[in-house]
Write an enzyme that holds these catalytic residues in place. Structure first.
Site, short mmCIF file in Angstrom:
data_model
loop_
_atom_site.label_atom_id
_atom_site.label_comp_id
_atom_site.label_asym_id
_atom_site.label_seq_id
_atom_site.Cartn_x
_atom_site.Cartn_y
_atom_site.Cartn_z
N ARG A 24 -37.05 -30.20 8.16
CA ARG A 24 -37.08 -30.31 9.61
C ARG A 24 -37.05 -28.88 10.16
O ARG A 24 -36.00 -28.35 10.49
CB ARG A 24 -35.90 -31.16 10.11
CG ARG A 24 -36.04 -32.61 9.70
CD ARG A 24 -34.96 -33.49 10.31
NE ARG A 24 -35.12 -33.65 11.74
CZ ARG A 24 -34.35 -34.45 12.48
NH1 ARG A 24 -33.41 -35.17 11.91
NH2 ARG A 24 -34.54 -34.56 13.77
N CYS A 39 -29.99 -36.20 10.73
CA CYS A 39 -30.59 -37.18 9.83
C CYS A 39 -31.55 -36.51 8.87
O CYS A 39 -32.34 -35.65 9.25
CB CYS A 39 -31.35 -38.23 10.64
SG CYS A 39 -30.25 -39.44 11.37
N ARG A 88 -23.95 -42.98 14.83
CA ARG A 88 -24.32 -41.71 15.46
C ARG A 88 -25.13 -41.96 16.72
O ARG A 88 -25.16 -41.12 17.62
CB ARG A 88 -25.19 -40.88 14.51
CG ARG A 88 -24.46 -40.37 13.32
CD ARG A 88 -25.37 -39.57 12.46
NE ARG A 88 -25.99 -38.53 13.29
CZ ARG A 88 -26.82 -37.62 12.85
NH1 ARG A 88 -27.18 -37.61 11.60
NH2 ARG A 88 -27.31 -36.72 13.65
N LYS A 118 -29.35 -41.33 23.89
CA LYS A 118 -28.77 -40.36 22.94
C LYS A 118 -29.49 -39.02 22.99
O LYS A 118 -28.87 -37.97 23.13
CB LYS A 118 -28.83 -40.93 21.53
CG LYS A 118 -28.66 -39.89 20.44
CD LYS A 118 -29.03 -40.44 19.07
CE LYS A 118 -29.18 -39.38 18.02
NZ LYS A 118 -30.53 -38.89 17.77
N ASN A 119 -30.82 -39.06 22.87
CA ASN A 119 -31.52 -37.79 22.73
C ASN A 119 -31.62 -37.00 24.03
O ASN A 119 -31.94 -35.81 24.02
CB ASN A 119 -32.90 -38.00 22.08
CG ASN A 119 -32.74 -38.30 20.59
OD1 ASN A 119 -31.68 -38.09 20.01
ND2 ASN A 119 -33.79 -38.83 19.97
N ASP A 159 -39.14 -42.92 16.26
CA ASP A 159 -37.77 -43.44 16.17
C ASP A 159 -37.70 -44.96 16.23
O ASP A 159 -36.62 -45.54 16.13
CB ASP A 159 -36.88 -42.82 17.27
CG ASP A 159 -36.69 -41.32 17.04
OD1 ASP A 159 -36.94 -40.85 15.92
OD2 ASP A 159 -36.29 -40.62 18.00
N1 EPU Z 1 -41.73 -29.30 13.97
C1 EPU Z 1 -42.17 -28.11 13.47
N2 EPU Z 1 -41.55 -26.98 13.89
C2 EPU Z 1 -40.54 -26.96 14.77
C3 EPU Z 1 -40.09 -28.19 15.28
C4 EPU Z 1 -40.70 -29.35 14.87
O1 EPU Z 1 -43.09 -28.08 12.65
O2 EPU Z 1 -40.03 -25.90 15.11
C5 EPU Z 1 -42.38 -30.55 13.56
C6 EPU Z 1 -41.44 -31.47 12.81
O3 EPU Z 1 -41.43 -31.20 11.43
C7 EPU Z 1 -42.00 -32.84 13.14
C8 EPU Z 1 -42.60 -32.66 14.54
O4 EPU Z 1 -42.75 -31.27 14.73
O5 EPU Z 1 -43.05 -33.14 12.27
C9 EPU Z 1 -41.76 -33.21 15.68
O6 EPU Z 1 -40.44 -32.70 15.62
P1 EPU Z 1 -39.55 -32.55 16.93
O7 EPU Z 1 -39.20 -31.12 17.08
O8 EPU Z 1 -40.23 -33.22 18.07
O9 EPU Z 1 -38.25 -33.33 16.52
P2 EPU Z 1 -36.75 -32.96 16.80
O10 EPU Z 1 -36.63 -32.29 18.13
O11 EPU Z 1 -36.14 -32.29 15.63
C10 EPU Z 1 -36.21 -35.12 18.12
C11 EPU Z 1 -35.24 -36.25 17.98
C12 EPU Z 1 -35.61 -37.12 16.81
C13 EPU Z 1 -37.05 -37.62 16.98
C14 EPU Z 1 -38.00 -36.46 17.22
C15 EPU Z 1 -39.42 -36.90 17.55
C16 EPU Z 1 -33.19 -35.28 18.80
C17 EPU Z 1 -31.84 -34.75 18.51
N3 EPU Z 1 -33.89 -35.70 17.78
O12 EPU Z 1 -36.11 -34.38 16.90
O13 EPU Z 1 -34.74 -38.23 16.89
O14 EPU Z 1 -37.45 -38.31 15.83
O15 EPU Z 1 -37.52 -35.65 18.32
O16 EPU Z 1 -39.43 -37.70 18.68
O17 EPU Z 1 -33.60 -35.36 19.95
C18 EPU Z 1 -33.52 -40.05 16.11
O18 EPU Z 1 -33.08 -40.19 17.26
O19 EPU Z 1 -33.37 -40.91 15.20
C19 EPU Z 1 -34.25 -38.83 15.79
C20 EPU Z 1 -34.45 -38.43 14.55
#
Ligand code: EPU
Length: 432
Positions: free
Chosen positions: A123, A117, A400, A22-23, A308
């Site tokens: 986020r 989510c 999803r 998915k991701n 995750d």
């Molecule tokens: N963070 C910041 N600033 C940013 C971005 C992130 O402070 O600009 C922080 C977040 O608050 C968090 C950490 O950095 O504490 C990691 O966030 P990350 O950016 O890695 O997460 P994401 O890209 O929003 C993706 C996955 C999530 C998964 C996370 C961590 C997608 C669409 N989503 O989210 O997947 O939990 O990486 O591996 O790829 C899921 O699949 O259930 C899911 C939530």
């Protein structure tokens, strides 16, 4: 609205085929916007986040041709607009990738603030914005949209140090930089398998990205990306979820179409808990016969234990012998599902980022509610292991990210079915 009805207490036996990640898919589909030509993408999971991503591209003017249920051809030669539909793009978290992709190809993007989510906390996307700004873009939020535009009409390669290891920011900056003038270096980059997958996809379309999978990614800007064919990697978290289901419910299942290396961080913990895991080529044979044992888990960016998988493993630990500590190192408030597990008899106390899980010898079925995708998966796992009948509502979250979860589990002998809302309400009273 659909619910899942689960009659628990049956061990799982058989084989399960893991779908595409998915991701990776939700990044690679928007990345097709960077390509001036047709990309054929294979091993696409059939999940609602993917359907939504494809709809958004179509609205922007992409030609989408479905070759079979898991293969699409995307043609972004004639994109009409760089402004995405507010209604569509606010529905999924991954719509933030549209900013990097549109900015990278056209020097401008207008994308609704991303949804996705809700773990009960913020986020942020400040690191994405930091990267775009460093590349020479102006980024403002207005009327619910993020507006990004290259100040000089095109982006310029630069060096970006991420203050937090972010999957989304790493991939988004990679997309924006792929056709920027000169070289870009992303330091403190995330290393998840889907980061490598996106880099491989872009490279197969003509990009020049090195170092993906390490914490320093180097991108040499190219003039243009042209079409090609690419197959998405298997989903590490979907595979881990089925492994956890076997751990909780017992039985023996062959998990097929995986990359064993990606599973190491999950396998290691399940083995500590007393699950037997045998690796053979692209499969894992997972067996659980004795009671699970306690262990401590801390979620971390890859190659650490994935956040995750945190809810699913906590569901397993709620049945383990002894007291386990689970510490969330990525999303501090990802424990909303714990109250639902408690309805089933779990003994878990959450204090800030840590859950103290005192194993009980059985859970009992109950009416429970999914609050997000992985929380939903954890409830399915708990319901499969529990004595009696559970009704899981809000399963749209689960759908999803999990392709055909009901059919895949039924093929393993689970007693689970999806029903429409009216049928379940009359049966709530019977839940054990
Ligand atoms: N963070 C910041 N600033 C940013 C971005 C992130 O402070 O600009 C922080 C977040 O608050 C968090 C950490 O950095 O504490 C990691 O966030 P990350 O950016 O890695 O997460 P994401 O890209 O929003 C993706 C996955 C999530 C998964 C996370 C961590 C997608 C669409 N989503 O989210 O997947 O939990 O990486 O591996 O790829 C899921 O699949 O259930 C899911 C939530």
């Amino acid at each position: 609205m659909t619910k899942y009805i689960v009659q628990g207490g049956k061990p799982l036996f058989g084989e399960v085929e893991i779908s595409g990640a998915k991701n990776a898919a939700v990044a690679i589909i928007p990345a097709a916007l960077l390509v001036d030509g047709v990309c054929r993408i294979e091993n696409i999971p059939q999940i609602s986040d993917v359907t939504m991503s494809l709809k958004i591209l179509e609205q922007l003017g992409a030609g989408i041709r479905s070759i079979n249920p898991h293969t699409v051809e995307i043609d972004c030669t004639h994109i009409r607009t760089t402004r995405t539909s507010y209604e569509l793009s606010r529905k999924i978290r991954a719509s933030y990738y549209l900013i990097g992709a549109l900015l990278g190809r056209f020097g401008q993007a207008e994308v609704a603030m991303p949804g996705g989510c809700n773990f009960g906390g913020v986020r942020p996307i400040d690191q994405h914005v930091k990267g775009f700004t460093a590349l020479g873009a102006k980024v403002v939020v207005e009327g619910g949209f993020i507006h990004a535009s290259a100040k000089e009409g095109h982006l310029k390669g630069t060096s970006v140090y991420l203050d937090v290891v972010s999957v989304g920011a790493t991939m988004n900056i990679m997309m924006a930089a792929v056709m920027a003038e000169g070289n870009t270096v992303i330091e403190n980059a995330a290393k998840e398998p889907h980061i490598v997958d996106l880099a491989n996809f872009l490279n197969s379309m003509g990009a020049n990205i090195r170092g993906a999978g390490t914490d320093t990614i180097k991108i040499r800007g190219v003039e243009r990306l042209t079409g090609g064919s690419y197959a998405i990697i298997p989903d590490q978290i979907e595979a881990g979820t089925y492994m956890a289901a076997v751990a909780a419910a017992g039985g023996q299942v062959l998990v097929k179409n995986i990359i064993p290396k990606h599973m190491d961080c999950i396998t290691a913990k399940l083995v500590e808990m007393g699950v037997e895991v045998e690796e053979k080529e692209d499969t894992l044979l997972v067996r659980r016969t004795n009671r699970l044992q306690k262990t401590n888990i801390k979620t971390l960016p890859y190659p650490g234990f994935p956040t995750d998988m945190q809810p699913q493993i906590t569901a397993c630990l709620s049945l383990a012998e002894g007291t386990s500590l689970v510490t969330e190192g990525v999303w501090s408030s990802r424990y909303r599902y714990v109250d639902e597990l408690k309805r089933m008899g779990a003994n878990i106390q959450v204090d800030d980022k840590t859950a103290v899980v005192e194993g009980v010898d059985h859970l009992t079925g109950a009416p429970i509610q999914a609050y997000d995708l992985r929380a939903g998966a954890a409830l399915v796992i708990a319901a499969l292991a529990a004595q009696g009948r559970s009704e899981i509502s809000n399963v749209q979250y689960i759908e999803r990210g999990y392709e055909d979860i009901v059919s895949k589990l039924r093929a393993l002998g689970a007693d689970i079915r999806a029903v429409d809302e009216p049928e379940e309400s009359e049966s709530v009273a019977g839940v054990g």
